[in-house]
Design a protein around this motif. Structure first.
Motif, PDB file in Angstrom:
ATOM      1  N   SER A 124      35.537  12.564 -12.879  1.00 55.40           N
ATOM      2  CA  SER A 124      36.991  12.572 -12.763  1.00 55.40           C
ATOM      3  C   SER A 124      37.468  13.564 -11.717  1.00 55.40           C
ATOM      4  O   SER A 124      38.437  13.299 -11.021  1.00 55.40           O
ATOM      5  CB  SER A 124      37.628  12.875 -14.117  1.00 55.40           C
ATOM      6  OG  SER A 124      37.208  14.134 -14.578  1.00 55.40           O
ATOM      7  N   THR A 136      37.230   5.176 -10.206  1.00 53.19           N
ATOM      8  CA  THR A 136      38.374   4.719 -10.997  1.00 53.19           C
ATOM      9  C   THR A 136      37.969   3.819 -12.162  1.00 53.19           C
ATOM     10  O   THR A 136      38.668   3.780 -13.165  1.00 53.19           O
ATOM     11  CB  THR A 136      39.370   3.943 -10.131  1.00 53.19           C
ATOM     12  OG1 THR A 136      38.661   2.899  -9.486  1.00 53.19           O
ATOM     13  CG2 THR A 136      39.991   4.834  -9.088  1.00 53.19           C
ATOM     14  N   ARG A 140      37.943   7.179 -16.944  1.00 49.14           N
ATOM     15  CA  ARG A 140      38.622   7.346 -18.225  1.00 49.14           C
ATOM     16  C   ARG A 140      37.625   7.495 -19.372  1.00 49.14           C
ATOM     17  O   ARG A 140      37.681   8.460 -20.150  1.00 49.14           O
ATOM     18  CB  ARG A 140      39.548   6.148 -18.457  1.00 49.14           C
ATOM     19  CG  ARG A 140      40.158   6.044 -19.843  1.00 49.14           C
ATOM     20  CD  ARG A 140      41.217   7.085 -20.115  1.00 49.14           C
ATOM     21  NE  ARG A 140      42.158   7.229 -19.019  1.00 49.14           N
ATOM     22  CZ  ARG A 140      43.108   6.368 -18.709  1.00 49.14           C
ATOM     23  NH1 ARG A 140      43.274   5.284 -19.418  1.00 49.14           N
ATOM     24  NH2 ARG A 140      43.921   6.596 -17.704  1.00 49.14           N
ATOM     25  N   TRP A 208      42.649  14.594 -18.977  1.00 51.18           N
ATOM     26  CA  TRP A 208      42.523  13.252 -19.540  1.00 51.18           C
ATOM     27  C   TRP A 208      43.896  12.720 -19.921  1.00 51.18           C
ATOM     28  O   TRP A 208      44.259  11.591 -19.609  1.00 51.18           O
ATOM     29  CB  TRP A 208      41.617  13.360 -20.762  1.00 51.18           C
ATOM     30  CG  TRP A 208      41.217  12.090 -21.432  1.00 51.18           C
ATOM     31  CD1 TRP A 208      40.538  11.060 -20.869  1.00 51.18           C
ATOM     32  CD2 TRP A 208      41.419  11.743 -22.804  1.00 51.18           C
ATOM     33  NE1 TRP A 208      40.300  10.097 -21.812  1.00 51.18           N
ATOM     34  CE2 TRP A 208      40.828  10.474 -22.991  1.00 51.18           C
ATOM     35  CE3 TRP A 208      42.025  12.363 -23.882  1.00 51.18           C
ATOM     36  CZ2 TRP A 208      40.835   9.830 -24.231  1.00 51.18           C
ATOM     37  CZ3 TRP A 208      42.030  11.718 -25.113  1.00 51.18           C
ATOM     38  CH2 TRP A 208      41.442  10.465 -25.274  1.00 51.18           C
ATOM     39  N   GLY A 211      46.030  11.759 -16.951  1.00 54.50           N
ATOM     40  CA  GLY A 211      45.636  10.454 -16.436  1.00 54.50           C
ATOM     41  C   GLY A 211      46.109   9.313 -17.314  1.00 54.50           C
ATOM     42  O   GLY A 211      46.376   8.214 -16.839  1.00 54.50           O
ATOM     43  N   LEU A 212      46.261   9.583 -18.608  1.00 57.21           N
ATOM     44  CA  LEU A 212      46.640   8.526 -19.555  1.00 57.21           C
ATOM     45  C   LEU A 212      48.126   8.181 -19.522  1.00 57.21           C
ATOM     46  O   LEU A 212      48.505   7.078 -19.901  1.00 57.21           O
ATOM     47  CB  LEU A 212      46.277   8.957 -20.980  1.00 57.21           C
ATOM     48  CG  LEU A 212      44.904   8.580 -21.516  1.00 57.21           C
ATOM     49  CD1 LEU A 212      44.639   9.337 -22.811  1.00 57.21           C
ATOM     50  CD2 LEU A 212      44.814   7.086 -21.781  1.00 57.21           C
ATOM     51  N   ASP A 215      49.266   4.856 -18.074  1.00 56.58           N
ATOM     52  CA  ASP A 215      48.676   3.742 -18.822  1.00 56.58           C
ATOM     53  C   ASP A 215      49.313   3.591 -20.196  1.00 56.58           C
ATOM     54  O   ASP A 215      49.483   2.483 -20.700  1.00 56.58           O
ATOM     55  CB  ASP A 215      47.171   3.956 -18.990  1.00 56.58           C
ATOM     56  CG  ASP A 215      46.425   3.623 -17.715  1.00 56.58           C
ATOM     57  OD1 ASP A 215      47.096   3.331 -16.710  1.00 56.58           O
ATOM     58  OD2 ASP A 215      45.183   3.651 -17.735  1.00 56.58           O
ATOM     59  N   SER A 468      41.010   3.229 -16.536  1.00 55.67           N
ATOM     60  CA  SER A 468      42.341   3.562 -16.050  1.00 55.67           C
ATOM     61  C   SER A 468      42.977   2.357 -15.360  1.00 55.67           C
ATOM     62  O   SER A 468      42.535   1.936 -14.293  1.00 55.67           O
ATOM     63  CB  SER A 468      42.257   4.731 -15.080  1.00 55.67           C
ATOM     64  OG  SER A 468      43.525   4.923 -14.511  1.00 55.67           O
ATOM     65  N   THR A 470      46.025   2.043 -14.070  1.00 56.72           N
ATOM     66  CA  THR A 470      46.746   2.436 -12.868  1.00 56.72           C
ATOM     67  C   THR A 470      45.797   2.680 -11.701  1.00 56.72           C
ATOM     68  O   THR A 470      46.028   2.205 -10.597  1.00 56.72           O
ATOM     69  CB  THR A 470      47.495   3.746 -13.154  1.00 56.72           C
ATOM     70  OG1 THR A 470      48.068   3.661 -14.427  1.00 56.72           O
ATOM     71  CG2 THR A 470      48.533   3.993 -12.126  1.00 56.72           C
ATOM     72  N   GLU A 471      44.748   3.444 -11.970  1.00 55.26           N
ATOM     73  CA  GLU A 471      43.889   3.827 -10.853  1.00 55.26           C
ATOM     74  C   GLU A 471      43.065   2.665 -10.342  1.00 55.26           C
ATOM     75  O   GLU A 471      42.763   2.599  -9.146  1.00 55.26           O
ATOM     76  CB  GLU A 471      42.992   5.001 -11.279  1.00 55.26           C
ATOM     77  CG  GLU A 471      43.798   6.263 -11.484  1.00 55.26           C
ATOM     78  CD  GLU A 471      42.912   7.481 -11.707  1.00 55.26           C
ATOM     79  OE1 GLU A 471      42.130   7.792 -10.801  1.00 55.26           O
ATOM     80  OE2 GLU A 471      43.004   8.096 -12.774  1.00 55.26           O
TER      81      GLU A 471
END
Lengths: 493, 180
Positions: A124, A136, A140, A208, A211-212, A215, A468, A470-471
């Motif tokens: 990450s 990517t 996650r 984490w 990043g969430l 989503d 993820s 989005t990523e």
């Protein structure tokens, strides 16, 4: 409505351009076919397909295997907590460790689990800074693995103190004003470890969660049930996808990656200081920090592969976690496995070259003493098995890769066992020699920690997007305003 | 319930379309407007003429706090309040205090970053009139939106709508203030 944009798409390439005329077209030859990289998402999937495929996993009812797997994991976890209760109510004597091997499976398990976490942070954070877009698809789940592994790791050093309330409460580990008026002793690497591991767990969780957020907003907007909409809405904090927010978000994400990189290197360095700062032959070596970090990444990638290969098959995510992803992870295993192998050799060389008879004895005893079987298991799993990955045929054979990844997990557990137990079990005086054997409580507490790990991982797959959304979208050509699939016109004729 | 119009929400279908739209809305001189995308689009900050994000200042403040908290905590505990000689080592030096201070630097930098992110983005936000739009649900999936506020001095119901239509919006919707 007319789809033709008022401004030719070419202008977008120069954000500062106010020119409304099409720029002169440059004739650039297409790159040769063999130089083109394999796409990160196969079969040219649309943005909606990506959302449906990933969010669908945690929206649809879980497949049939989920409940048995969850009950088995939760039961195993329950067994571990019962054994911990047994240990706390009886004493650490229920474990097999005793003079001279005062550390055995407990600290082996601790280092094993902490090491596994490192791959998640590497994927990450470090791969983010290095702009490795393939991360990517796997970051996650790998970050989730990190957090769960740190949770498993944290149990052992706390429990091995026996009377855990002393460790946690009145100032032995955590600085806390207490009636004895004592404070922790900051010259000890064991205390550095407390701060390193707790910081690592906390920052991994924050990274984490950051990043969430987008989503969770996707799941909120797709939710059909009120309860789901409420909870995803609560944790997505009202995220809208505003570009003014993205601007800050991208910066924050980059900074968190920049913070996690030195953090992950420091954590296993500090874990290695637990040993290297001591005077014990076999531990007192300067190679430990880089060797531990490489070993941690090696073991972590092993665990990532062990988890991801079944996950991608069970949830049909082959277009997102592609063979290329697995191949790249195999290459990381090969590289870090080679570093680990080099470190094993260099340790032996320095033991001889350093001229300390105790050091040399510790290493001879490691390979040919009573624990020879653990040493050679470690060598087989860690030094030999990654070298199969020199061959593309083997790197792309997922079943083979999965089997090797299991060998790596086993080998890295043995590495910590070898370092800890073989260095301790024969003290300077032969009168203080002993042979450590685990008790059934040792064995089942360790097995139970896998129950905790799998329970958390199964809950994660159940409720959160394991990849993820989005990523993954952001690395598709549809996300690129200069690519024909992103709607650009006039570039390619 | 008052139904005050808050602005116009225009939907676009592709990344290139939203990029062009953003450039045009910026060039038309609007200030109170925003772009909504399911993922960050490279170059959109320039297209919207956004300044560099200030999150880094919060990180720096957090990191500085962490480092000096670590150093002063260890000095206080091991040199001042509970001096105990161990192995003839000094009661305090920044060397053995470094690993813990380093970890605290990173810990509080991370908290500072998240705090800065939440503050600059005004999140968590419990109510957003945009969520009343059924169409807007796809902003987190596969559609791209421009929202121009009526509060912008350049805003005009007819001209702004015409501009967005000309830019290739596939749908335009008026957003109402849904607050009671």
């Amino acid at each position: 409505m007319a789809k033709a944009a008022a401004i030719p798409a070419g202008v977008a390439a120069k954000a500062d351009s106010h020119d409304h005329h099409a720029p002169p077209q440059l004739k650039v030859a297409e790159p040769p076919k063999e130089l083109e990289r394999e796409p990160l998402v196969l079969n040219n999937r649309s943005l909606t397909w990506i959302t449906d495929a990933i969010a669908g996993v945690c929206e649809k009812p879980m497949p049939k295997w989920w409940w048995p797997a969850f009950i088995l994991s939760a039961g195993t976890m329950g067994m571990m907590f019962s054994l911990i209760a047994y240990l706390i109510s009886t004493g650490v004597g229920v474990w097999g460790l005793n003079q001279p091997a005062d550390w055995a499976w407990d600290i082996t398990n601790f280092v094993f689990w902490i090491g596994i976490g490192h791959a998640g942070t590497l994927i990450s954070a470090v791969l983010c800074l290095l702009r490795q877009k393939w991360r990517t698809s796997i970051n996650r789940a790998a970050e989730a693995m990190t957090i769960f592994a740190v949770a498993c790791a944290g149990i052992f050093p706390v429990v091995h103190t026996g009377r855990v309330w002393f460790a946690l409460f009145p100032g032995y580990l955590i600085p806390f004003p207490n009636s004895n008026g004592i404070w922790p002793q900051f010259r000890s690497p064991l205390l550095w470890d407390v701060f390193a591991v707790s910081t690592y767990g906390t920052v991994s969780l924050l990274f984490w969660y950051t990043g969430l957020i987008p989503d969770l907003a996707t799941l909120r907007d797709r939710a059909t049930h009120k309860v789901r909409r409420f909870f995803y809405g609560l944790f997505s904090l009202g995220w809208t996808g505003s570009n003014r927010h993205w601007s800050n978000y991208e910066k924050a994400y980059l900074i968190l990656a920049g913070l996690s990189t030195p953090l992950v290197l420091s954590v296993h360095s500090i874990v290695s200081f637990d040993f290297a700062v001591s005077q014990v032959p076999g531990w007192h070596t300067t190679i430990f920090p880089p060797y531990f970090v490489a070993g941690a990444i090696f073991s972590g990638f092993g665990m990532v592969l062990t988890l991801m290969i079944p996950m991608r098959a069970l949830f049909n995510l082959h277009d997102i976690i592609t063979t290329r992803h697995i191949e790249l992870m195999c290459k990381v295993l090969l590289a870090t496995g080679s570093i680990v192998g080099y470190a094993y050799g260099m340790e032996f060389f320095i033991a001889w070259y350093g001229g300390s008879p105790y050091e040399l004895y510790a290493f001879k005893n490691r390979a040919f003493g009573p624990y020879w079987w653990s040493y050679w298991s470690m060598i087989t799993c860690n030094v030999i098995s990654p070298h199969f990955f020199w061959f593309k045929k083997l790197r792309t054979n997922v079943v083979f890769v999965w089997i090797v990844s299991c060998f790596v997990n086993v080998g890295m557990w043995f590495e910590r066992f070898v370092i800890i137990v073989t260095s301790l079990h024969r003290d300077y005086l032969p009168s203080s020699w002993g042979y450590f054997t685990p008790t059934w409580v040792d064995v089942f507490t360790f097995v139970g920690s896998f129950g905790l790990f799998m329970t958390l991982f199964l809950l994660f797959i159940r409720f959160l997007p394991a990849i993820s959304i989005t990523e993954v979208k952001a690395v598709t050509p549809q996300a690129d305003p200069h690519h024909p699939l992103g709607g650009a016109k006039g570039h390619h004729h | 319930m008052s139904a005050k119009p808050l602005g116009l929400l225009a939907q676009f279908e592709t990344a290139a379309d939203i990029m062009n739209a953003a450039l045009a809305v910026r060039d038309a001189g609007f200030k109170k407007w925003d772009v909504f995308t399911p993922f960050p689009i490279h170059g959109m900050d320039d297209a919207m003429a956004l300044p560099n994000s200030k999150v880094g200042y919060f990180t720096f403040a957090g990191g500085l706090t962490g480092f000096f908290t670590g150093m002063s905590m260890i000095w206080f505990m091991n040199k001042f309040d509970y001096p105990l000689v161990v192995g003839g080592k000094p009661l305090f030096t920044p060397l053995f205090a470094f690993p813990v201070s380093y970890e605290l630097t990173i810990l509080l930098s991370a908290f500072g970053t998240l705090f800065g992110l939440a503050l600059l983005n005004r999140l968590p936000k419990l109510h957003n009139p945009l969520f009343a739009s059924e169409r807007f649900k796809r902003a987190t999936n596969d559609k791209f939106f421009v929202f121009v506020e009526t509060a912008d001095p350049k805003f005009s119901e007819t001209e702004t709508r015409a501009l967005l239509e000309k830019l290739g919006a596939s749908a335009i919707e008026e957003i109402q203030d849904t607050k009671d």
